[in-house]
Design an enzyme around this catalytic site. Structure first.
Site, PDB file in Angstrom:
ATOM      1  N   SER A  96      33.234  41.349  40.687  1.00 55.50           N
ATOM      2  CA  SER A  96      34.456  41.673  39.961  1.00 55.50           C
ATOM      3  C   SER A  96      34.153  42.661  38.832  1.00 55.50           C
ATOM      4  O   SER A  96      33.665  43.764  39.072  1.00 55.50           O
ATOM      5  CB  SER A  96      35.092  40.373  39.455  1.00 55.50           C
ATOM      6  OG  SER A  96      36.378  40.589  38.922  1.00 55.50           O
ATOM      7  N   HIS A 121      36.784  43.177  44.170  1.00 59.62           N
ATOM      8  CA  HIS A 121      38.089  42.670  44.589  1.00 59.62           C
ATOM      9  C   HIS A 121      39.139  43.160  43.597  1.00 59.62           C
ATOM     10  O   HIS A 121      38.828  43.854  42.631  1.00 59.62           O
ATOM     11  CB  HIS A 121      38.095  41.138  44.723  1.00 59.62           C
ATOM     12  CG  HIS A 121      37.908  40.394  43.439  1.00 59.62           C
ATOM     13  ND1 HIS A 121      37.857  39.019  43.375  1.00 59.62           N
ATOM     14  CD2 HIS A 121      37.743  40.810  42.142  1.00 59.62           C
ATOM     15  CE1 HIS A 121      37.679  38.634  42.123  1.00 59.62           C
ATOM     16  NE2 HIS A 121      37.617  39.707  41.352  1.00 59.62           N
TER      17      HIS A 121
END
Length: 200
Positions: A96, A121
């Site tokens: 992330s 993501h």
């Protein structure tokens, strides 16, 4: 518990916590979730190292599951703002916001160790409250998503459309896959020299 390192010199002994000792070699650790506290600490360390020597590289080791986008962007913007090159090194996991910071290092100096994992993501959101507040938060999440995707496209060289598609769900990569994708530049197992600041 943080280990302490004892150094001896002509003036006697001096004790450092291990992170302060590594900071002398221009090494910074991001080894937790990204939040305001760790962001402030990392930003302060980078600014300090820039003031010490604006020409020497800074080495940011990353082992982080991600965290706050706003805190992460404070680190990212500082990395882009300061004069020294920032070499990013992934150990363990860069997921992330951790992966975003890894990709945001100086081109040619973004590294992963062989058994690291990298995951990208889209931003996570959990809007609650009155409908008008939810609408405001939804717009903000879309703005953040578009900003992060655009910056990832810039740092990786991938088309924006592919970034949008590949970040739609959790997307885990090996270091070799991350290198092919453009998130990093090198996969290394050993430093070329046995010194703390040898990664380059």
């Amino acid at each position: 518990m943080i280990p302490t390192v004892i150094e001896q010199s002509a003036r006697g002994e001096r004790a450092f916590d291990i992170y302060s000792r590594l900071l002398r070699d221009r090494i910074i650790f991001l080894g937790t979730q990204v939040d305001d506290d760790i962001a402030n600490l990392i930003v302060a360390q980078m600014l300090y190292l820039e003031s010490e020597d604006p020409e020497k590289d800074i080495y940011l080791y990353i082992n982080s599951p991600g965290g706050s986008v706003y805190a992460g962007m404070a680190i990212y913007d500082t990395m882009q703002h300061i004069q020294p090159d920032v070499s990013t090194i992934c150990i363990g996991l860069a997921a992330s916001m951790g992966a975003f910071l890894l990709a945001g290092g100086t081109k040619g100096k973004r590294i992963a160790l062989p058994h690291a994992r990298i995951m990208i993501h889209q931003p996570l959101g959990g809007a609650q409250g009155p409908a008008t507040d939810i609408e405001i938060q939804a717009k903000e999440i879309l703005f953040i998503k578009n900003s992060l995707n655009s910056l990832l496209a810039y740092h990786t060289g991938q088309p924006l459309e592919r970034i949008e598609r590949d970040t739609d769900r959790d997307n885990f990569m090996t270091p070799e896959q991350a290198k092919e994708y453009g998130l990093i530049d090198q996969v290394i197992s050993k430093r070329p020299q046995p010194t703390l600041a040898a990664v380059s």
